[in-house]
Scaffold this motif. Structure first.
Motif, PDB file in Angstrom:
ATOM      1  N   LEU A  53      19.888  -9.668  21.299  1.00 50.39           N
ATOM      2  CA  LEU A  53      19.237  -8.637  20.644  1.00 50.39           C
ATOM      3  C   LEU A  53      17.700  -8.832  20.622  1.00 50.39           C
ATOM      4  CD1 LEU A  53      21.742  -8.559  17.735  1.00 50.39           C
ATOM      5  CD2 LEU A  53      21.399  -6.811  19.297  1.00 50.39           C
ATOM      6  N   SER A  57      15.356  -5.849  22.049  1.00 55.51           N
ATOM      7  CA  SER A  57      14.402  -5.265  20.843  1.00 55.51           C
ATOM      8  C   SER A  57      13.009  -5.466  21.332  1.00 55.51           C
ATOM      9  CB  SER A  57      14.520  -6.077  19.327  1.00 55.51           C
ATOM     10  OG  SER A  57      13.568  -5.823  18.519  1.00 55.51           O
ATOM     11  N   THR A 256       8.159  -3.733  14.304  1.00 61.43           N
ATOM     12  CA  THR A 256       8.673  -4.944  14.457  1.00 61.43           C
ATOM     13  C   THR A 256       9.380  -5.407  13.554  1.00 61.43           C
ATOM     14  OG1 THR A 256       6.464  -6.218  13.871  1.00 61.43           O
ATOM     15  CG2 THR A 256       7.045  -5.606  16.236  1.00 61.43           C
ATOM     16  N   SER A 259      12.745  -3.714  13.133  1.00 59.88           N
ATOM     17  CA  SER A 259      13.600  -4.234  14.292  1.00 59.88           C
ATOM     18  C   SER A 259      14.159  -5.498  14.042  1.00 59.88           C
ATOM     19  CB  SER A 259      12.654  -4.040  15.592  1.00 59.88           C
ATOM     20  OG  SER A 259      13.350  -4.592  16.707  1.00 59.88           O
ATOM     21  N   THR A 260      13.288  -6.258  13.425  1.00 60.72           N
ATOM     22  CA  THR A 260      13.656  -7.650  12.947  1.00 60.72           C
ATOM     23  C   THR A 260      14.761  -7.373  11.844  1.00 60.72           C
ATOM     24  OG1 THR A 260      11.776  -8.861  13.269  1.00 60.72           O
ATOM     25  CG2 THR A 260      13.055  -9.853  11.820  1.00 60.72           C
ATOM     26  N   THR A 263      18.137  -6.267  13.612  1.00 57.57           N
ATOM     27  CA  THR A 263      18.628  -7.177  14.561  1.00 57.57           C
ATOM     28  C   THR A 263      19.075  -8.555  14.039  1.00 57.57           C
ATOM     29  OG1 THR A 263      16.591  -7.978  15.280  1.00 57.57           O
ATOM     30  CG2 THR A 263      17.770  -6.003  16.341  1.00 57.57           C
TER      31      THR A 263
END
Length: 388
Positions: A53, A57, A256, A259-260, A263
């Motif tokens: 992931l 990402s 970011t 996305s963090t 995921t």
């Protein structure tokens, strides 16, 4: 003239720079990422899921941001953050509590993008304390090559010899070369056994429900956020500005962070701006024309997606090596970062004692009331700096 124009239409230089960025970035620290996730309680499949992931990402964000803003915005996982996880230990509540901490870290990164004042607060932490904290987190892992050299000299010393030679003549390939040397030594001394492991070579996403744990929030989420901002995002922005770019800070941090957060359930502990490999895409080696260097970061993003598909095979190969050797490879990769962090922490005489205190407390690995050494280190450094 026509042939020259055709050659100029083929962006060989930035594509090559992007390939090098991805290969070096992945091979130099994927072992550390797997070690870090295992360190907070992930099993093999969960660690492989996290690595997959993270690559997807990083790749997706680099491609989208590069095409959207036409700037070489390189995205990476937090290498210092992985080192933090490797030394943090399994929190109370197990891996699910660590996943909850990853979610909190992602939300903090998102909030930083939406509320710039938060990033200014992090940036206000004295540089000596931030880099002292980073150096203290890295030191235990950087001791692993020394320990492995005495406990497993037949396996480790040839690897160190290859690493040192490449550090002299091909610096960027030093850690990837050491990893290849390790696999060769293992194949010669203890033949690799991959039988029955064919199914495990293909990575798959393994989701885990997060669990609430104050000790994980304080001991993992907050230090992970501070280290990621101080050693990845802020330096990453500085690198881009150094080469004449004006990166869209708020959209990048927000992307970011989101996305963090998304995921984290599958082990993606942090994605952020690249700092260590950022110059490979943003510098003149990527292309003489600054307006074409974005091709390098987009190429790197595409490569990260493909490299993510090798997560299962990478983990399978590493399981053939003694854990001490895997940590030693990670330690070799982190030695330059440790040197840079120590140099920065001790650069200014004013506040040096506080920086040293932060370093030694972080390196001690002490834990009290469910709070790990990084938090105590930052608190001790800030208190001493305020006092003197």
């Amino acid at each position: 003239m026509e042939r020259r124009n055709q050659r100029e239409l083929i962006p060989v230089q930035p594509v090559t720079a992007g390939l090098i960025t991805a290969v070096v970035g992945f091979s130099s620290s994927f072992a550390l990422v797997l070690t870090g996730l295992r360190g907070v309680g992930a099993d093999r499949d969960q660690a492989v899921s996290g690595l997959l992931l993270l690559c997807l990402s990083m790749g997706g964000l680099a491609v989208w941001l590069g095409l959207r803003y036409r700037q070489p915005i390189s995205i990476a996982w937090s290498t210092p953050g992985a080192a933090l996880l490797a030394t943090a230990g399994t929190p109370a509540g197990g891996y699910r509590a660590a996943v909850g901490a990853f979610v909190i870290c992602g939300l903090l990164l998102t909030l930083t993008g939406l509320w710039p004042r938060l990033s200014r607060i992090v940036a206000a932490i004295p540089a000596g304390l931030a880099t002292g904290l980073l150096a203290g987190v890295l030191l235990p892992l950087c001791l692993a090559p020394v320990q492995a050299s005495f406990h497993l000299p037949g396996l480790m010393l040839p690897v160190i010899a290859v690493w040192a030679a490449l550090l002299r003549w091909a610096r960027r390939w030093a850690t990837p070369g050491a990893l290849v040397a390790l696999l060769v030594v293992l194949a010669v001394r203890t033949p690799l056994h991959l039988g029955g492991a064919a199914g495990s070579l293909l990575p798959r996403i393994t989701l885990s429900a997060p669990a609430a744990s104050w000790s994980a929030v304080i001991g993992i989420a907050l230090p992970l956020y501070v280290i990621t901002m101080a050693s990845q995002n802020i330096p990453g922005i500085a690198v881009l500005r150094h080469f004449g770019y004006h990166p869209p800070v708020r959209p990048v941090l927000t992307a970011t962070g989101l996305s963090t957060t998304a995921t984290a359930f599958g082990g993606g502990y942090t994605v952020n701006l690249a700092a260590i490999t950022a110059a490979l895409c943003a510098g003149p080696d990527a292309h003489p024309d600054r307006d074409r260097r974005w091709i390098a970061s987009v190429t790197a993003g595409c490569c990260y997606v493909l490299l993510g598909l090798t997560a299962g095979a990478s983990a399978t190969l590493l399981t053939q090596a003694p854990p001490q050797l895997v940590e030693a490879i990670a330690g070799l990769a982190l030695l330059p970062t440790l040197g840079s962090a120590l140099s920065s922490a001790l650069a200014e005489e004013k506040g040096r004692e506080a920086a040293v205190l932060t370093f030694v407390v972080a390196a001690s690995g002490v834990s009290a009331f469910g709070i790990g050494a990084p938090v105590w280190a930052l608190a001790a450094g800030l208190a001493l700096r305020f006092l003197i």
